[in-house]
Design a protein around this motif. Structure first.
Motif, PDB file in Angstrom:
ATOM      1  N   MET A   1      27.086   9.737  43.071  1.00  0.00           N
ATOM      2  CA  MET A   1      27.065  10.774  42.452  1.00  0.00           C
ATOM      3  C   MET A   1      26.293  10.719  41.000  1.00  0.00           C
ATOM      4  N   ALA A   2      25.600  11.413  40.533  1.00  0.00           N
ATOM      5  CA  ALA A   2      24.895  11.523  39.516  1.00  0.00           C
ATOM      6  C   ALA A   2      25.601  12.603  38.498  1.00  0.00           C
ATOM      7  N   ARG A   3      25.645  12.361  37.092  1.00  0.00           N
ATOM      8  CA  ARG A   3      26.235  13.517  36.453  1.00  0.00           C
ATOM      9  C   ARG A   3      24.946  13.857  35.245  1.00  0.00           C
ATOM     10  N   LEU A   4      24.951  15.346  35.033  1.00  0.00           N
ATOM     11  CA  LEU A   4      24.158  15.923  34.221  1.00  0.00           C
ATOM     12  C   LEU A   4      25.051  15.850  32.725  1.00  0.00           C
ATOM     13  N   PRO A   5      24.123  15.441  31.553  1.00  0.00           N
ATOM     14  CA  PRO A   5      25.018  15.385  30.551  1.00  0.00           C
ATOM     15  C   PRO A   5      25.370  16.793  29.964  1.00  0.00           C
ATOM     16  N   ALA A   6      26.191  16.591  28.789  1.00  0.00           N
ATOM     17  CA  ALA A   6      26.660  17.959  28.293  1.00  0.00           C
ATOM     18  C   ALA A   6      25.373  18.782  27.601  1.00  0.00           C
ATOM     19  N   LYS A   7      24.572  18.001  27.113  1.00  0.00           N
ATOM     20  CA  LYS A   7      23.268  18.670  26.534  1.00  0.00           C
ATOM     21  C   LYS A   7      22.205  18.576  27.332  1.00  0.00           C
ATOM     22  N   LEU A   8      21.175  19.299  27.766  1.00  0.00           N
ATOM     23  CA  LEU A   8      20.055  19.102  28.413  1.00  0.00           C
ATOM     24  C   LEU A   8      19.103  20.207  28.235  1.00  0.00           C
ATOM     25  N   THR A   9      18.335  19.907  26.971  1.00  0.00           N
ATOM     26  CA  THR A   9      17.138  21.037  26.669  1.00  0.00           C
ATOM     27  C   THR A   9      15.915  20.290  26.721  1.00  0.00           C
ATOM     28  N   HIS A  10      14.968  20.818  26.245  1.00  0.00           N
ATOM     29  CA  HIS A  10      13.698  20.344  26.544  1.00  0.00           C
ATOM     30  C   HIS A  10      13.516  18.827  25.726  1.00  0.00           C
ATOM     31  N   ALA A  11      14.262  18.664  24.736  1.00  0.00           N
ATOM     32  CA  ALA A  11      13.882  17.329  24.132  1.00  0.00           C
ATOM     33  C   ALA A  11      14.898  16.187  25.123  1.00  0.00           C
ATOM     34  N   GLU A  12      15.877  16.420  25.757  1.00  0.00           N
ATOM     35  CA  GLU A  12      16.245  15.525  26.516  1.00  0.00           C
ATOM     36  C   GLU A  12      15.886  15.413  27.880  1.00  0.00           C
ATOM     37  N   ALA A  13      15.166  16.418  28.542  1.00  0.00           N
ATOM     38  CA  ALA A  13      14.585  16.507  29.866  1.00  0.00           C
ATOM     39  C   ALA A  13      13.989  15.217  30.270  1.00  0.00           C
ATOM     40  N   PRO A  14      12.674  14.913  29.746  1.00  0.00           N
ATOM     41  CA  PRO A  14      12.249  13.541  30.180  1.00  0.00           C
ATOM     42  C   PRO A  14      13.059  12.260  30.344  1.00  0.00           C
ATOM     43  N   GLU A  15      13.946  12.085  29.485  1.00  0.00           N
ATOM     44  CA  GLU A  15      14.816  10.875  29.759  1.00  0.00           C
ATOM     45  C   GLU A  15      15.661  11.027  30.831  1.00  0.00           C
ATOM     46  N   SER A  41      29.240  19.607  35.837  1.00  0.00           N
ATOM     47  CA  SER A  41      30.553  19.999  35.185  1.00  0.00           C
ATOM     48  C   SER A  41      30.631  19.970  33.697  1.00  0.00           C
ATOM     49  N   GLU A  42      29.851  18.900  33.366  1.00  0.00           N
ATOM     50  CA  GLU A  42      29.867  18.544  31.769  1.00  0.00           C
ATOM     51  C   GLU A  42      28.848  19.268  30.992  1.00  0.00           C
ATOM     52  N   LEU A  43      28.105  19.994  31.816  1.00  0.00           N
ATOM     53  CA  LEU A  43      26.820  20.686  31.257  1.00  0.00           C
ATOM     54  C   LEU A  43      27.277  21.892  30.404  1.00  0.00           C
ATOM     55  N   ARG A  44      27.042  21.901  29.091  1.00  0.00           N
ATOM     56  CA  ARG A  44      27.362  22.938  28.028  1.00  0.00           C
ATOM     57  C   ARG A  44      26.135  23.624  27.515  1.00  0.00           C
ATOM     58  N   LEU A  45      25.493  22.807  26.869  1.00  0.00           N
ATOM     59  CA  LEU A  45      24.191  23.345  26.176  1.00  0.00           C
ATOM     60  C   LEU A  45      22.750  23.066  27.037  1.00  0.00           C
ATOM     61  N   PHE A  46      22.259  23.937  27.425  1.00  0.00           N
ATOM     62  CA  PHE A  46      21.045  23.671  28.227  1.00  0.00           C
ATOM     63  C   PHE A  46      20.130  24.871  28.286  1.00  0.00           C
ATOM     64  N   ASP A  47      18.794  24.433  28.671  1.00  0.00           N
ATOM     65  CA  ASP A  47      17.828  25.765  29.055  1.00  0.00           C
ATOM     66  C   ASP A  47      17.197  25.469  30.214  1.00  0.00           C
ATOM     67  N   ARG A  69      22.610  18.391  46.155  1.00  0.00           N
ATOM     68  CA  ARG A  69      23.498  19.455  46.081  1.00  0.00           C
ATOM     69  C   ARG A  69      24.057  19.264  44.557  1.00  0.00           C
ATOM     70  N   VAL A  70      24.149  20.542  43.789  1.00  0.00           N
ATOM     71  CA  VAL A  70      24.590  20.569  42.453  1.00  0.00           C
ATOM     72  C   VAL A  70      26.143  21.240  42.553  1.00  0.00           C
ATOM     73  N   ASP A  71      26.865  20.168  42.149  1.00  0.00           N
ATOM     74  CA  ASP A  71      28.507  20.237  42.024  1.00  0.00           C
ATOM     75  C   ASP A  71      29.000  21.048  40.932  1.00  0.00           C
ATOM     76  N   HIS A  72      29.560  21.950  40.805  1.00  0.00           N
ATOM     77  CA  HIS A  72      30.560  22.455  39.532  1.00  0.00           C
ATOM     78  C   HIS A  72      29.200  23.158  38.338  1.00  0.00           C
ATOM     79  N   PRO A  73      28.184  23.733  38.913  1.00  0.00           N
ATOM     80  CA  PRO A  73      27.308  24.053  37.954  1.00  0.00           C
ATOM     81  C   PRO A  73      28.040  25.214  36.910  1.00  0.00           C
ATOM     82  N   PRO A  74      27.649  25.464  35.520  1.00  0.00           N
ATOM     83  CA  PRO A  74      28.000  26.313  35.000  1.00  0.00           C
ATOM     84  C   PRO A  74      27.623  27.778  35.279  1.00  0.00           C
ATOM     85  N   ALA A  75      28.325  28.985  35.137  1.00  0.00           N
ATOM     86  CA  ALA A  75      27.881  30.198  35.738  1.00  0.00           C
ATOM     87  C   ALA A  75      26.428  30.378  35.551  1.00  0.00           C
ATOM     88  N   LYS A  76      26.275  30.141  33.943  1.00  0.00           N
ATOM     89  CA  LYS A  76      24.927  30.621  33.606  1.00  0.00           C
ATOM     90  C   LYS A  76      23.794  29.760  34.057  1.00  0.00           C
TER      91      LYS A  76
END
Length: 102
Positions: A1-15, A41-47, A69-76
């Protein structure tokens, strides 16, 4: 299973996209089947870049004969996927619990 980081914006997306698709390729041995799970589940700041990363993962998964399959996505994130017409493409399971502002 992979985890998205807490912050995933344009700056972090390529990495993040590189790391996640590398992990997906590594976990997709010939015997691998079923959806590749991504914990959001850890994703808090994203675009919208978060959706671009997930779509890239979906593209790679499909090339390997898998889905994601994306588990525990934030509602937004679910709302953003719906706004862009991507909700059906990105399988999202139960929503993450709301974060209290303290």
């Amino acid at each position: 299973m992979a985890r998205l980081p807490a912050k995933l914006t344009h700056a972090e997306a390529p990495e993040v996209a590189r790391a996640m698709t590398k992990a997906l390729r590594g976990e997709s041995a010939p015997a691998a089947s079923g959806p590749w799970a991504v914990d959001a589940s850890e994703l808090r700041l994203f675009d919208s870049s978060a959706l671009a990363v997930l779509l890239e993962c979906r593209r790679v998964a499909q090339s390997l004969g898998r889905t994601i399959r994306v588990d525990h996505p934030p509602a937004k994130l679910g709302q953003l996927a719906g706004l862009y017409g991507l909700a059906e493409l990105l399988e999202m399971s139960e929503r993450a619990p709301a974060v209290s502002a303290e």
